[in-house]
Motif scaffolding. Structure first.
Motif, PDB file in Angstrom:
ATOM      1  N   LYS A   1     -10.447  -3.328   4.238  1.00  0.00           N
ATOM      2  CA  LYS A   1      -9.211  -3.346   4.906  1.00  0.00           C
ATOM      3  C   LYS A   1      -8.302  -4.663   4.223  1.00  0.00           C
ATOM      4  O   LYS A   1      -8.122  -5.885   5.091  1.00  0.00           O
ATOM      5  CB  LYS A   1      -9.091  -3.278   6.239  1.00  0.00           C
ATOM      6  CG  LYS A   1      -7.605  -2.949   6.827  1.00  0.00           C
ATOM      7  CD  LYS A   1      -7.940  -2.334   8.105  1.00  0.00           C
ATOM      8  CE  LYS A   1      -6.479  -2.141   9.009  1.00  0.00           C
ATOM      9  NZ  LYS A   1      -5.687  -1.300   8.163  1.00  0.00           N
TER      10      LYS A   1
ATOM     11  N   GLU B   1      -5.738   9.489   0.674  1.00  0.00           N
ATOM     12  CA  GLU B   1      -5.156   9.086   1.904  1.00  0.00           C
ATOM     13  C   GLU B   1      -3.718   9.072   1.830  1.00  0.00           C
ATOM     14  O   GLU B   1      -3.047   8.698   0.695  1.00  0.00           O
ATOM     15  CB  GLU B   1      -5.887   8.258   2.713  1.00  0.00           C
ATOM     16  CG  GLU B   1      -5.887   6.697   1.949  1.00  0.00           C
ATOM     17  CD  GLU B   1      -6.717   5.559   2.412  1.00  0.00           C
ATOM     18  OE1 GLU B   1      -6.937   5.564   3.697  1.00  0.00           O
ATOM     19  OE2 GLU B   1      -6.958   4.673   1.802  1.00  0.00           O
TER      20      GLU B   1
ATOM     21  N   THR C   1      -8.824   5.710  13.880  1.00  0.00           N
ATOM     22  CA  THR C   1      -8.251   6.865  14.527  1.00  0.00           C
ATOM     23  C   THR C   1      -8.755   8.271  13.853  1.00  0.00           C
ATOM     24  O   THR C   1      -9.103   9.038  14.785  1.00  0.00           O
ATOM     25  CB  THR C   1      -6.789   7.030  14.395  1.00  0.00           C
ATOM     26  OG1 THR C   1      -6.114   5.589  14.513  1.00  0.00           O
ATOM     27  CG2 THR C   1      -6.048   7.995  15.398  1.00  0.00           C
TER      28      THR C   1
ATOM     29  N   THR D   1      -3.666   4.192  13.871  1.00  0.00           N
ATOM     30  CA  THR D   1      -3.416   3.446  15.096  1.00  0.00           C
ATOM     31  C   THR D   1      -2.144   3.520  15.817  1.00  0.00           C
ATOM     32  O   THR D   1      -2.329   3.773  16.917  1.00  0.00           O
ATOM     33  CB  THR D   1      -3.939   1.740  14.875  1.00  0.00           C
ATOM     34  OG1 THR D   1      -5.349   1.906  14.359  1.00  0.00           O
ATOM     35  CG2 THR D   1      -3.683   1.291  16.021  1.00  0.00           C
TER      36      THR D   1
HETATM   37  N1  PMP Z   1      -5.561   4.348   5.550  1.00  0.00           N
HETATM   38  C1  PMP Z   1      -4.851   3.161   5.327  1.00  0.00           C
HETATM   39  C2  PMP Z   1      -4.666   2.784   3.981  1.00  0.00           C
HETATM   40  C3  PMP Z   1      -4.443   2.302   6.062  1.00  0.00           C
HETATM   41  O1  PMP Z   1      -3.623   1.395   6.175  1.00  0.00           O
HETATM   42  C4  PMP Z   1      -4.551   2.979   7.739  1.00  0.00           C
HETATM   43  C5  PMP Z   1      -3.911   1.793   8.761  1.00  0.00           C
HETATM   44  N2  PMP Z   1      -4.747   0.751   8.908  1.00  0.00           N
HETATM   45  C6  PMP Z   1      -5.471   4.034   7.878  1.00  0.00           C
HETATM   46  C7  PMP Z   1      -5.552   4.715   6.825  1.00  0.00           C
HETATM   47  C8  PMP Z   1      -5.473   4.363   9.131  1.00  0.00           C
HETATM   48  O2  PMP Z   1      -6.616   3.659   9.823  1.00  0.00           O
HETATM   49  P1  PMP Z   1      -6.519   3.442  11.402  1.00  0.00           P
HETATM   50  O3  PMP Z   1      -6.735   4.750  12.044  1.00  0.00           O
HETATM   51  O4  PMP Z   1      -7.614   2.691  11.694  1.00  0.00           O
HETATM   52  O5  PMP Z   1      -5.062   2.904  12.021  1.00  0.00           O
END
Ligand code: PMP
Length: 285
Positions: A148, A181, A210, A246
């Motif tokens: 991340k 994604e 999530t 999220t």
């Molecule tokens: N993919 C990417 C590239 C993201 O930035 C996010 C958001 N943080 C997600 C997926 C979804 O992750 P999360 O469910 O942890 O928010």
């Protein structure tokens, strides 16, 4: 209402909070982040986010800026001083301040930690009634999207391009044309056979917290799950498509590249998963 940030040991009004110009996050995007939802004053799925934070830190060779216990305390204090009920916390850890040089600074440079808070409105009923549109485009990111990283330029450009086309999100395509994604969300479809499909974890995607929660809820509800990659053409033939994050929870996608998904309306499986997620949040995820 004034807002407050935690910056390297201090709680400061946002208007005066800042980092050093030689912070490596600012100069190199040498850092990682987390976004944690705050639901009715409580952190949602906190342990899963801290586990992902720990993994991101390890993957880039960075130490925890404070202990986990201290971080939990800081996050609660940021929620309290911002009188935050529903919204999110943003946590950023960078490799600290040092003279600009690509290689890591000496071990005595402390990682920098920033925590900010933001109030968010619930998703509008109109968006839930209609669903959202996505547009597809090449995934121009690096080969470690499982980290991340704060280096989000390709994600920003994709989101902006989607916005300019009137869409809510960009679905990113790998070299073979499979969806990796969204620019800030994970991607899902529900096939004609009723299978819930999402890409398996690996370096091309972020392990969404999530995504993880939705998979667990779907499993408990005895729904059919398959972790495999899919292409936009398959998504257009599917019954439903949705995204997770999220801040969006599970959100129905009703249009891909201007064409309707299924009957063009939010589907029952997506809405059920969203409801299960909302119930889990209510109980304390
Ligand atoms: N993919 C990417 C590239 C993201 O930035 C996010 C958001 N943080 C997600 C997926 C979804 O992750 P999360 O469910 O942890 O928010």
């Amino acid at each position: 209402m004034s807002r407050y940030a935690y910056v390297n040991g201090q709680y400061l009004p946002l208007s005066v909070a800042g980092v050093h110009v030689e912070d490596r996050g600012y100069q190199f995007a040498d850092g990682i982040y987390e976004v944690i939802a705050v639901y009715q004053g409580r952190l949602a799925d906190e342990e899963a986010h801290l586990a992902r934070l720990d993994r991101s830190l390890k993957e880039i060779g960075l130490a925890w800026p404070v202990t986990k216990r201290a971080l939990k305390h800081i996050m609660r204090r940021v929620i309290a001083i911002n009188l935050l009920k529903n919204g999110m916390l943003y946590l950023q850890v960078t490799r600290g301040v040092s003279r600009r040089d690509h290689a890591f600074p000496k071990a005595d440079v402390a990682p920098a930690l920033v925590v900010t808070a933001k109030t968010l409105k619930p998703t509008s009923p109109d968006v839930l009634d209609k669903g959202v549109a996505v547009v597809t485009m090449p995934d121009l990111r690096w080969k470690r999207c499982d980290i991340k990283s704060v280096a989000l330029l390709p994600n920003i450009l994709a989101k902006q391009a989607a916005k300019e086309k009137g869409a809510y999100e960009a679905w990113l395509l790998d070299d073979k044309g499979f969806v990796t994604e969204g620019s800030s969300t994970n991607a899902w479809i529900v096939t004609a056979k009723g299978e819930i499909v999402t890409r398996p974890l690996g370096t091309p995607i972020l392990a969404g917290v999530t995504r993880r929660a939705i998979l667990a809820l779907a499993k408990d509800a005895k729904l059919k799950l398959v972790e495999r990659a899919f292409k936009p053409a398959e998504a257009l033939k599917a019954k439903e498509a949705f995204l997770t994050s999220t801040t969006s929870w599970a959100l129905p996608i009703t249009k891909i590249d201007g064409k309707p998904v299924g009957d063009g309306k939010p589907g029952p499986v997506t809405l059920r998963l969203r409801q299960l997620y909302a119930q889990a949040l209510e109980k304390g995820l």
